[in-house]
Design an enzyme around this catalytic site. Structure first.
Site, PDB file in Angstrom:
ATOM      1  N   HIS A 183       0.877  -1.453   0.286  1.00 21.72           N
ATOM      2  CA  HIS A 183      -0.580  -0.170   0.010  1.00 21.72           C
ATOM      3  C   HIS A 183       1.128   1.128  -0.053  1.00 21.72           C
ATOM      4  CE1 HIS A 183      -3.954  -2.657   1.610  1.00 21.72           C
ATOM      5  NE2 HIS A 183      -3.586  -2.236   0.560  1.00 21.72           N
ATOM      6  N   ARG A 231      -6.964  -7.581 -18.195  1.00 19.01           N
ATOM      7  CA  ARG A 231      -6.335  -8.956 -18.292  1.00 19.01           C
ATOM      8  C   ARG A 231      -6.965  -9.839 -17.601  1.00 19.01           C
ATOM      9  NH1 ARG A 231      -0.765  -6.558 -19.346  1.00 19.01           N
ATOM     10  NH2 ARG A 231       0.239  -7.264 -21.143  1.00 19.01           N
ATOM     11  N   GLU A 286      -0.030 -13.097 -31.397  1.00 17.99           N
ATOM     12  CA  GLU A 286       0.550 -13.685 -30.285  1.00 17.99           C
ATOM     13  C   GLU A 286       1.290 -14.337 -30.933  1.00 17.99           C
ATOM     14  OE1 GLU A 286      -0.455 -12.165 -25.612  1.00 17.99           O
ATOM     15  OE2 GLU A 286      -1.927 -13.751 -27.272  1.00 17.99           O
ATOM     16  N   ASN A 308       4.319  -8.657 -26.535  1.00 19.86           N
ATOM     17  CA  ASN A 308       5.432  -9.332 -25.453  1.00 19.86           C
ATOM     18  C   ASN A 308       5.631 -10.876 -25.921  1.00 19.86           C
ATOM     19  OD1 ASN A 308       4.782  -6.653 -24.511  1.00 19.86           O
ATOM     20  ND2 ASN A 308       3.751  -7.551 -22.688  1.00 19.86           N
ATOM     21  N   ASP A 309       4.230 -11.313 -26.372  1.00 17.11           N
ATOM     22  CA  ASP A 309       3.939 -12.699 -26.352  1.00 17.11           C
ATOM     23  C   ASP A 309       5.155 -13.064 -28.130  1.00 17.11           C
ATOM     24  OD1 ASP A 309       3.620 -14.420 -24.486  1.00 17.11           O
ATOM     25  OD2 ASP A 309       1.602 -14.149 -24.459  1.00 17.11           O
ATOM     26  N   ARG A 319      10.462 -15.113 -22.925  1.00 16.11           N
ATOM     27  CA  ARG A 319      10.741 -13.036 -22.354  1.00 16.11           C
ATOM     28  C   ARG A 319      10.441 -12.844 -21.234  1.00 16.11           C
ATOM     29  NH1 ARG A 319       3.302 -12.336 -22.907  1.00 16.11           N
ATOM     30  NH2 ARG A 319       3.834 -10.724 -20.872  1.00 16.11           N
ATOM     31  N   CYS A 374      -1.140  -3.840 -27.535  1.00 14.72           N
ATOM     32  CA  CYS A 374      -1.354  -3.826 -26.137  1.00 14.72           C
ATOM     33  C   CYS A 374      -0.178  -4.161 -25.323  1.00 14.72           C
ATOM     34  CB  CYS A 374      -2.362  -4.620 -25.966  1.00 14.72           C
ATOM     35  SG  CYS A 374      -2.827  -6.620 -26.328  1.00 14.72           S
TER      36      CYS A 374
HETATM   37  C1  PEP Z   1       1.495  -9.601 -24.869  1.00 13.99           C
HETATM   38  O1  PEP Z   1       1.680 -10.860 -25.272  1.00 13.99           O
HETATM   39  O2  PEP Z   1       1.975  -8.807 -25.522  1.00 13.99           O
HETATM   40  C2  PEP Z   1      -0.137  -9.480 -24.322  1.00 13.99           C
HETATM   41  C3  PEP Z   1      -0.610  -8.052 -24.080  1.00 13.99           C
HETATM   42  O3  PEP Z   1      -0.393 -10.419 -23.569  1.00 13.99           O
HETATM   43  P1  PEP Z   1       0.396 -10.436 -22.136  1.00 13.99           P
HETATM   44  O4  PEP Z   1       1.284  -9.809 -21.622  1.00 13.99           O
HETATM   45  O5  PEP Z   1      -0.912 -11.021 -20.884  1.00 13.99           O
HETATM   46  O6  PEP Z   1       1.065 -11.922 -22.331  1.00 13.99           O
HETATM   47 MG    MG Z   2       0.181 -12.781 -24.706  1.00 18.36          MG
END
Ligand code: PEP
Ligand code: MG
Length: 834
Positions: A447, A554, A689, A712-713, A723, A760
Site C-alpha cells: 500500500h 487481462r 501473439e 510481448n508474446d 520473455r 497492447c
Molecule cells: C502480449 O503478449 O503482448 C500481451 C499484451 O499479453 P500478455 O502480456 O498478457 O501475455
Molecule cells: Mg500475451
C-alpha cells in the site's frame, strides 16, 4: 499418541488448521478443533465446555497439548482444565507457540514419534530459526552431501516439508538441509522448522548432508521425493526470475558507515532529488513491561488511545483532501478496522488484567505477534500487510506514550529514509520538507508503494540495510528513474541529474496539458490512446489518465490469488462495474489467458515441460467449455451496460477463431432463453501473439472486427526467446526486423479487410517507437495508464507523413540496432525542428 486441541476464537480458523495439520501429519495424530461459540450473530469467541469436550476427545495416556490463539482463549481453556479430574489435569500442557506454526510443527513432530517435550520445543521454535541454530544438532563428522533442485510450485511449503521431515525421521543419524540457492545455514532436516525456515522456494537447490553409513539411503529417499514432486500437482518451470524485482535485503545488517558510493533498489516513482538524508522512525518503539496496580484504569487508558488513534487517522484523511483517492482511503479504513478488531482488543485487555502489566508492553507484543503472522504468509500481497499492522501499532504506542512523533521534523528539505515506509508515514508527511523517499525494505505492491508513487517525488524502495549506514544529514542524490541513491555525488553527477530533472519536469508539465485532449497528430491524424488494466482497483487511475478506452483487460488476474474460479455473477459484477465506471469509454475484455507464465494452481492442469508452448489462452478456454461459457456469459451481460469488446488470446488457427465465435453465439442463445440482455453487435477481436496468426492475418481479419497485437508474446514466439528468461534477455527484442515485418503485415492485412488494429504489448507505450508504429498505421495504442499523457504529448508533435517515411526506411533495415539508430536519428531531427 499425544493429542492436540486447537482453541481459537474462530471456528473456521481452528477447523482449517486441523485440516492442514491432518494433511501434513501423514499419521493419524488426534487433533480436536475447539473454535468459536454457538451464536450465529456473533460467532467469534471461545467456549469452555467445547474446549473440555475437545480435550476429552483426544485424551490418551500420552497427554494432550493445547494451543490457544488469544489471551481470552487461554483463559477459557484453563477454565475447562479446572473441570477435568485432577489426574487428567496433569496430562494436559499449554503451548505458548504461535497457533498456526505451532500446531503444524507439533503435529509433524508427534507423527514422527516425538515426545511431548520435543513437540513443544518444535512448536516454540516454529518462528525462530536462530533458536535451532544456537543449538545445532552435532555436525556429523565425515559427512557426505548431495544437491537436489526443488521444483514444487510453492517450494518446500508446509506439506512437502512435512513429507521430507517424516522421511528423514525414519533414519537414525543426523541429517542436515541447507538452502544453497539462498545461502542459508544448514538446519536439522528432521525438524519441520529447520526445513520450513530454510525458505526453500521453487527452483531452489538444497544440499542434504549426512554420515557416510546412511548417506546413499538418505539421498535415495530424497531423490524419490523430488522425482515424485513431493506428491504435489504443479511443477515450476526451470528458473525464470522476475525481471524487475531485486532480491529483498535484510534491514538488520548494515555493513557500516557509508559516506560514498551507490545503492540500488526498486523504482516506485521517477524523478531526481538532491539533499541531505534524514532517517525517519522505523520499527515499533520499545516498551518495557511496567507493573500496574489499577488494571481497570490501564484498560481505560488503552481504549482511549485506540479512539485517539482513530481520530488522528480520520483527521489526516480529511487534511489530505483530494490528494488521496478512494482506494487509498480503503487502506486507512483497514487501519481503523485493526484498531477496532475485537480479538486484538480483548487479547490486550485480558493480558493487562491477568498479567498486571502496562498497555504499552502488551500492545507492542500483540502487534509484533500479529504482524509476524502476516510476514510469514506465502502470499506476497498478504505479507506486505504486515507493514500496515506495524504502522497502526506505532501510532497507538506514540499516543500511549503521551506524544506526537517528531519523525517528520527537519530543519531543511531532505530525502527521507525509512526502514520500511508505512501508509500513515505518507499521510503525515510535511510535503514542503520532503524531497524524495527511500527505504531499506518494501515491495512494489505494498500500500505504501501505491500511495508513495502518487506523491510526485522520486521514491526508491528496497535499497537494503546499507541505507542505515548513511549518516544523518549526508548529502545524496536520489534517482527514482534508475532506482538508486548516490551518496556524496560529485558536481558532474549532480549537473547531469539536474539537467535530466529539468527535462523530465518540463515534459511532465507539458504532458499534463494534453492529457485530456484527443490523441492527435500535428496534421490532425487521430489514433486512440488506450489503457491496459488488470483489476477493478485501477479504474479511477484509468479514468483520470486521459485514456480513450481500455484496450486490454487481462481477466486472468481475476482468477489468481484465490481458491476457486470466480463464478458468472461475480465476474458479471466486476465487468459491469468497470463498464459503468468507464462512462462510455469502450472496454476490451480479453478472455482468460491462463497458463504459460500465469498459472492458476487450483485449476487442475497437467504439468507441462514448455508451458509457454502449451495449454494456455484460447486453447485452454475451448477445452473447458463450462469455464469459457461462464466467462463469456458474464462479459456479454456486462455489454448491456456500455461498450464492450471480446478479445481472444493466443490464437494460432482459424478453427480456434471459429470455435470461439461459435461459443459466443451459444452463450448469446443461452442469455436469450434466460431473458438477459446484451449487446448483440459487440465487437469480437483477437490478439495477434503467435507468428502463425500473424501470417494468417488476411484470412483471420475476415472473421473478426479487430486485432490487437501482443508484442510481448509475438516477440517471444517469433524469436524463440522466453520473455522471462534472463539468459536470453539480450535476444528478446521487439525491434528485431522480423517482428517489425510481422507487425507491418498484420496492420496491412487488417486494413485491407476494413478492420482496425491495436497493440497492447509493452511496445505500444514506448514513445521512442511511437513514430514507427504510427507510420505503420496502428489505430489504437494500449499501455499502462501512467504513460498516456506522455504518449499524447509525443504524438501531437508528429506528422503522419514523416512517420510513414520513417516506417518505410525502417522496414528495409536488417538489425534491431540499426532500427534503434534510425529511431534516434528521427527523434533528433524532430527535436531540431521543434
Ligand atoms: C502480449 O503478449 O503482448 C500481451 C499484451 O499479453 P500478455 O502480456 O498478457 O501475455
Ligand atoms: Mg500475451
Amino acid at each position: 499418541m499425544i493429542g492436540i486441541v486447537i482453541v481459537s476464537h474462530s471456528r473456521k480458523l481452528s477447523d482449517g488448521l486441523k485440516e492442514i495439520a491432518d494433511a501434513m501429519s501423514g499419521a493419524p495424530v488426534p487433533i480436536a478443533s475447539a473454535g468459536g461459540i454457538d451464536d450465529s450473530e456473533n460467532p467469534l469467541g471461545t467456549d469452555g465446555i467445547r474446549i473440555l469436550d475437545a480435550i476429552r476427545e483426544v485424551m490418551s495416556d500420552e497427554g494432550v497439548l493445547i494451543f490457544a490463539d488469544l489471551g481470552s482463549a487461554r483463559l477459557n481453556a484453563e477454565m475447562a482444565l479446572d473441570l477435568l479430574e485432577p489426574e487428567e489435569q496433569t496430562m494436559v500442557r499449554f503451548c505458548d507457540a504461535p497457533i498456526v506454526e505451532g500446531v503444524l510443527a507439533a503435529t509433524v513432530q508427534i507423527a514422527a514419534g516425538g515426545s511431548m517435550q520435543e513437540a513443544m520445543k518444535e512448536a516454540r521454535q516454529s518462528v525462530q530459526l536462530e533458536a535451532d541454530e544456537e543449538q545445532p544438532a552435532s555436525e556429523p563428522s565425515n559427512t557426505l552431501s548431495r544437491s537436489f533442485t526443488i521444483r514444487t510450485l510453492l517450494g518446500l511449503h508446509a506439506r512437502p516439508a512435512a513429507l521430507l521431515v517424516r522421511k528423514m525421521n525414519a533414519f537414525a543419524g543426523d541429517i542436515r538441509i541447507a538452502n544453497t540457492t539462498k545461502g542459508r545455514k544448514a538446519a536439522n532436516a528432521k525438524s519441520i522448522n529447520g526445513v520450513m525456515l530454510s525458505e526453500v522456494t521453487a527452483n531452489d537447490t538444497i544440499s542434504i548432508s549426512t554420515g557416510p553409513e546412511q548417506a546413499e539411503a538418505v539421498f535415495a529417499a530424497v531423490e524419490e521425493l523430488v522425482k515424485d514432486n513431493f506428491g504435489e500437482e504443479g511443477m515450476a518451470p526451470p528458473k525464470a526470475e522476475p525481471a524487475s524485482v531485486p532480491e529483498q535485503k535484510q534491514a538488520s545488517t548494515p555493513t557500516g558507515t557509508i559516506t560514498q558510493g551507490e545503492l540500488s533498489g526498486l523504482s516506485i516513482a521517477r524523478g531526481f532529488a538532491i539533499g541531505p538524508i534524514h532517517h525517519v522512525g522505523g520499527a515499533l518503539q520499545s516498551a518495557e513491561p511496567v507493573a500496574i496496580e489499577d488494571t481497570g484504569a490501564e484498560i481505560e487508558r488503552f481504549v482511549k488511545a485506540l479512539s485517539e488513534a482513530e481520530n488522528q487517522i480520520n483527521l489526516a484523511i480529511s487534511n489530505a483532501g483530494d490528494s488521496i483517492n478512494a482506494d487509498d482511503r480503503k487502506i486507512f479504513d483497514a487501519h481503523i478496522s485493526c484498531l477496532r478488531d475485537p480479538d486484538l482488543i480483548s487479547a490486550v485487555k485480558a493480558r493487562i488484567s491477568s498479567e498486571g502489566i502496562c498497555a504499552e508492553a502488551v500492545w507492542r507484543e500483540e502487534i509484533i505477534r500479529l504482524s509476524g503472522i502476516y510476514s510469514a504468509l506465502d502470499d506476497r500481497l498478504l505479507r506486505e500487510r504486515a507493514g500496515d499492522i506495524t504502522d497502526v501499532g506505532r501510532r497507538v504506542l506514540t499516543i500511549l506514550y503521551g506524544g506526537q512523533s517528531d519523525d517528520g521534523q527537519v530543519t531543511e528539505p531532505a530525502i527521507f529514509a525509512y526502514e520500511e515506509l508505512r501508509p500513515s508515514d505518507i499521510l503525515s508527511l510535511d510535503h514542503g520538507a520532503v524531497l524524495g523517499i527511500c527505504t531499506m525494505l518494501g515491495g512494489e505492491t505494498s500500500h505504501a508503494a501505491i500511495l508513495a508513487s502518487a506523491l510526485g517525488i522520486p521514491v526508491v524502495f528496497a535499497l537494503g540495510a546499507d541505507l542505515a549506514g548513511v549518516p544523518e544529514g549526508q548529502r545524496a542524490l536520489l534517482d527514482g528513474s534508475d532506482a538508486r541513491i548516490i551518496i556524496d555525488p560529485d558536481e558532474k553527477t549532480i549537473a547531469r541529474a539536474e539537467q535530466e530533472r529539468k527535462i523530465l519536469k518540463d515534459r511532465l508539465a507539458r504532458a499534463e496539458e494534453v492529457r485530456h485532449l484527443p490523441a492527435e497528430m500535428l496534421d490532425g491524424h487521430k489514433v486512440r490512446a488506450a489503457a491496459n488494466m488488470a483489476s477493478i482497483s485501477e479504474l479511477e487511475g484509468i479514468t483520470d489518465s486521459g485514456a480513450d478506452e481500455v484496450g486490454l483487460l487481462r481477466t486472468e488476474f481475476l482468477y489468481m490469488q484465490r481458491d476457486a474460479a470466480p463464478g458468472e455473477e461475480e465476474q458479471y459484477d466486476i465487468y459491469r462495474s468497470i463498464v459503468t465506471g468507464l462512462a462510455g469509454r469502450p472496454l476490451t475484455i480479453r478472455t482468460a489467458d491462463i497458463g504459460g507464465d500465469k498459472p492458476v494452481p487450483y485449476l487442475e492442469r497437467p504439468t507441462e515441460d514448455n508451458p509457454n508452448l502449451g495449454w494456455r489462452g484460447i486453447r485452454y478456454s475451448l477445452a473447458m467449455p463450462d469455464f469459457f461459457k461462464t466467462q463469456l456469459a458474464a462479459i456479454l451481460r456486462a455489454s448491456a451496460h456500455g461498450p464492450v469488446r471480446i478479445m481472444f488470446p493466443l490464437v494460432s488457427t482459424l478453427e480456434e477463431v471459429m470455435a470461439g465465435k461459435a461459443m459466443v453465439r451459444d452463450v448469446m442463445e443461452l442469455l436469450r432463453t434466460r431473458d438477459q440482455s446484451f449487446d448483440t453487435h459487440l465487437e469480437i477481436g483477437l490478439m495477434i501473439e503467435v507468428p502463425a496468426a500473424a501470417d494468417l492475418a488476411s484470412r483471420l481479419a475476415r472473421e473478426v472486427d479487430f486485432f490487437s497485437i501482443g508484442t510481448n508474446d509475438l516477440t517471444q514466439y517469433m524469436l524463440a526467446t522466453d520473455r522471462a528468461n534472463p539468459n536470453v534477455r539480450s535476444l528478446y527484442d521487439p525491434l528485431h526486423p522480423a517482428v517489425l515485418h510481422m507487425i507491418a503485415k498484420v496492420i496491412r492485412a487488417a486494413h485491407d479487410e476494413g478492420k482496425w488494429v491495436g497493440m497492447c504489448g509493452a511496445l505500444a507505450g514506448d514513445t521512442d517507437v511511437l513514430p514507427l508504429l504510427a507510420g505503420l498505421g496502428l489505430d489504437e495504442f494500449s499501455m499502462p495508464p501512467s504513460g498516456i499523457a506522455e504518449f499524447k504529448l509525443a504524438l501531437c508533435q508528429l506528422q503522419l507523413q514523416d512517420c510513414q517515411m520513417l516506417a518505410e526506411t525502417v522496414l528495409q533495415l536488417d538489425t534491431a540496432s540499426r532500427v534503434r539508430e534510425q529511431l534516434s536519428l528521427f527523434s533528433e531531427r524532430q527535436q531540431a525542428q521543434s
